[in-house]
Design a protein around this motif. Structure first.
Motif, mmCIF file in Angstrom:
data_model
loop_
_atom_site.group_PDB
_atom_site.id
_atom_site.type_symbol
_atom_site.label_atom_id
_atom_site.label_comp_id
_atom_site.label_asym_id
_atom_site.label_seq_id
_atom_site.Cartn_x
_atom_site.Cartn_y
_atom_site.Cartn_z
ATOM 1 N N VAL A 197 -8.833 2.087 -2.869
ATOM 2 C CA VAL A 197 -8.217 1.494 -3.921
ATOM 3 C C VAL A 197 -8.491 2.594 -5.054
ATOM 4 N N ALA A 210 0.871 -1.312 -0.021
ATOM 5 C CA ALA A 210 -0.118 0.063 -0.106
ATOM 6 C C ALA A 210 0.828 1.175 0.004
ATOM 7 N N TYR A 260 -11.563 -2.420 -1.587
ATOM 8 C CA TYR A 260 -10.261 -3.025 -1.036
ATOM 9 C C TYR A 260 -10.520 -4.573 -0.385
ATOM 10 N N VAL A 271 -3.451 0.411 -3.889
ATOM 11 C CA VAL A 271 -3.993 0.804 -2.548
ATOM 12 C C VAL A 271 -3.336 1.908 -1.896
ATOM 13 N N PRO A 322 -7.865 1.736 4.232
ATOM 14 C CA PRO A 322 -7.413 1.583 2.936
ATOM 15 C C PRO A 322 -8.490 1.906 1.659
#
Length: 392
Positions: free
Chosen positions: A283, A41, A64, A301, A281
């Protein structure tokens, strides 16, 4: 496998952010880390980038994979849902947290604070301000808002503490707590739905969700359970920890007591690192350019870190200093954009009333322990004090 730094970074006792945040803000490119599930990430640590990731629909939370909440779409918590579901769910409860509605709730919040302080005074000095005030005060407020029975409050912390664990509790205890809490909330929601179907009156936000004012705000039964559980936990867990942290700072710096309380609270919220796991997180659904020409590629990410953004020197002069004379304080402690905390106005009122009522009741209140002996929540999602011993 590339040797990447592990994330989240370790947090220390107290309220300081991990030193890595400041180091990474100076990187010319977005730093890449490895998450506990093995995925890579990128970290957004600058104020401008954090606000962009939190507000730009080109970044998806629901996309995610590997999240603890990877269940059916209906059972996803609000913090992991994208528009249009996020918009619909948020609109189902937002009316209860508008500035006007929160002003109407202020007398109730003050009543709850005074009742909790009366119990504290009756118990006598010394006391633990976390167990005896900040937690039950915020729990009672959320029970009033949602319509939950206050006699069930003793049950909540036995579930919520393991649920908010970031390594403190074993996985089995966390799963058991989630199951117990969800079963409790589901039973309560079912009971309210039964009352409404039978024509019996029901008060609180849960009843409002089950009987929406417009079809656009309608939630499924599963969504109602998830929203109720999420608001109860977020509504007291974050606010009670913030309240204890604010009180700790005020009692250690009594010169602040003569200042207007709202800017003082805002600066403390900016300064403290409240999230031990960094952030949620996201995306990238397409290539997105961030500050300094940095590009996040589709499928990557990105984790925006509000605690790092709140120490960005490009936005906050001398960011590592508590400065109660800041003319502007655009902190992102409550999030930003579509993911700005829906209950932020209520939280601000709870913090203001929670502090002023406490110090008005106990003007000679003092911390009854050295700072070096205080235990901080370093292995929980939300940082704060486990206890705050006080005397008066």
């Amino acid at each position: 496998m590339t040797d990447l730094p592990s994330f989240p970074f370790a947090v220390s006792e107290g309220v300081e952010p991990p030193p890595e945040y400041a180091e990474l803000r100076r990187c010319p490119v977005l730093p890449t880390v490895r998450l506990a599930n093995g995925r890579e990430a990128k970290l957004a640590t600058r104020h401008q980038d954090v606000r962009l990731v939190l507000s730009d629909p080109r970044f998806s939370r629901a996309a995610y994979e590997g999240t603890l909440f990877a269940r059916s779409p209906e059972s996803l918590p609000l913090i992991t849902v994208d528009a249009p579901d996020h918009t619909r769910r948020r609109s189902a409860v937002a009316h209860a947290f508008t500035a006007r509605r929160v002003r109407e709730l202020a007398p109730m919040v003050e009543e709850v604070a005074k009742a909790q302080l009366a119990e504290l005074a009756e118990s006598g000095s010394p006391a633990d301000l976390v167990a005896d005030y900040t937690v039950p005060f915020t729990q009672r407020v959320m029970c009033r808002v949602l319509g939950l029975p206050e006699e069930d409050i003793p049950l909540f912390r036995q579930w919520v503490d393991p649920m908010m664990s970031a390594g403190r509790y074993p996985a089995e205890a966390v799963a058991e707590a989630h199951a117990g809490f969800q079963a409790y909330v589901a039973a309560f929601v079912t009971g309210v739905a039964t009352d409404l179907a039978a024509g019996r009156a029901a008060q609180g936000l849960v009843a409002d969700m089950l009987n929406p004012r417009s079809p656009e705000r309608a939630l499924s039964p599963v969504e109602t359970v998830v929203m109720t559980a999420g608001m109860l936990v977020a509504g007291y867990e974050t606010t009670s920890n913030a309240l204890a942290t604010v009180i700790h700072h005020l009692l250690r710096h009594p010169e602040l007591l003569d200042r207007p309380i709202d800017p003082v609270i805002a600066e403390i919220l900016r300064y403290v690192c409240g999230n031990a796991t960094g952030g949620v997180p996201h995306v990238a659904m397409e290539d997105v350019e961030l500050s300094h020409g940095q590009v996040v590629r589709a499928g990557e990410v990105v984790i925006p870190i509000p605690d790092a953004a709140n120490r960005d020197p490009d936005v906050f002069a001398d960011p590592d200093t508590l400065d109660f004379d800041r003319a502007e304080n655009p902190h992102v402690a409550f999030g930003y954009g579509a993911h700005h905390c829906v209950g932020a106005e209520l939280a601000r009122v709870e913090l203001r009333i929670g502090v002023t009522a406490l110090l008005g009741t106990f003007p000679d209140l003092r911390i009854a322990a050295a700072d070096a002996t205080l235990r901080w929540r370093t292995d929980m999602y939300i940082r704060g004090l486990w206890e705050l011993p006080v005397a008066w």
